[in-house]
Design an enzyme around this catalytic site. Structure first.
Site, mmCIF file in Angstrom:
data_model
loop_
_atom_site.group_PDB
_atom_site.id
_atom_site.type_symbol
_atom_site.label_atom_id
_atom_site.label_comp_id
_atom_site.label_asym_id
_atom_site.label_seq_id
_atom_site.Cartn_x
_atom_site.Cartn_y
_atom_site.Cartn_z
ATOM 1 N N ASP A 2 0.804 -1.268 0.089
ATOM 2 C CA ASP A 2 0.130 -0.047 -0.074
ATOM 3 C C ASP A 2 0.768 1.470 -0.041
ATOM 4 O O ASP A 2 1.886 1.524 0.578
ATOM 5 C CB ASP A 2 -0.825 -0.073 1.129
ATOM 6 C CG ASP A 2 -2.096 0.928 1.378
ATOM 7 O OD1 ASP A 2 -2.574 1.263 -0.028
ATOM 8 O OD2 ASP A 2 -2.656 1.209 2.105
ATOM 9 N N ASN A 50 -10.394 -3.108 -6.406
ATOM 10 C CA ASN A 50 -9.668 -1.929 -7.152
ATOM 11 C C ASN A 50 -10.343 -1.934 -8.595
ATOM 12 O O ASN A 50 -10.073 -0.746 -9.052
ATOM 13 C CB ASN A 50 -8.220 -2.632 -7.649
ATOM 14 C CG ASN A 50 -7.286 -2.670 -6.404
ATOM 15 O OD1 ASN A 50 -6.313 -3.142 -6.105
ATOM 16 N ND2 ASN A 50 -7.654 -1.512 -5.404
#
Length: 213
Positions: A2, A50
């Site tokens: 991340d 996503n």
């Protein structure tokens, strides 16, 4: 993995550049695997959530994936790295699926496993496994685990999340039941092999009791 977008934003760069630097971090880490003795390193590359991102960003990520497979596959083979894909990856674009199938075949005899989560979500994985277990007979902990995407991987020992966020974000939910967890502030493009070494040093000092005393 991340923090790619925030890494780019801090530098006034497009998010795509952050993702490119994130791939470079993956490359550095994979090259450092051999001396660690790790059986398996699993990377969360693209989640089932996503797809909610902008079409341009998703396209950038898919094209980056294509370039990475083409450029790094020979190095995987040379370094004895076995590729494993988890998630609903076969629903990706046909050319990506074909590239992944070829990569899986070429690396099948590798000794260290790099598992990559593509179009992956932990809840979806558990639901798929439960449906398969039910179709085969009684649903038990053992029968469900046998149908997980990770059924042929070693148990998850250590889960690391970068960028300072303290949550699992639908990653390896079942497998994390007794995993040790480490949350670090480093943004993924800045994550170096030394960070992994430090994480492993921290891991071996922990006492794991699995619910016992």
């Amino acid at each position: 993995m991340d923090g790619n977008g925030r890494w780019a934003k801090k530098r006034g760069l497009p998010r795509a550049v952050g993702h490119q630097r994130g791939v470079e971090a993956v490359r550095r880490l994979v090259r450092s695997l051999a001396p660690t003795g790790l059986e398996c390193l699993t990377l969360y590359a693209f989640s089932s959530e996503n797809w909610k991102r902008s079409e341009d960003e998703v396209d950038d990520l898919m094209n980056l994936m294509r370039r990475f497979i083409k450029s790094d596959l020979p190095e995987f083979v040379a370094n004895n790295v076995k590729l494993k894909i988890i998630g609903d990856w076969q629903s990706l674009a046909p050319d990506i699926v074909a590239m992944l199938e070829d990569a899986l075949a070429q690396t099948a005899n590798g000794q260290q496993t790099l598992a990559v989560a593509l179009n992956y979500g932990g809840q979806h994985e558990i639901a798929r496994a439960a449906a398969k277990a039910a179709a085969a007979g009684e649903v038990t902990i053992e029968s469900l685990a046998a149908h997980l995407d990770t059924h042929d991987l070693p148990p998850l020992d250590l889960l690391i999340r970068t960028s300072g966020e303290i949550r699992l974000s639908n990653f390896l939910l079942w497998q994390s039941a007794y995993a040790e967890m480490l949350f670090v502030d480093t943004l993924w493009p800045d994550f170096e092999p030394a960070h992994l070494t430090q994480a492993l040093d921290d891991f071996v000092r922990r006492e794991r009791r699995y619910g016992g005393r």
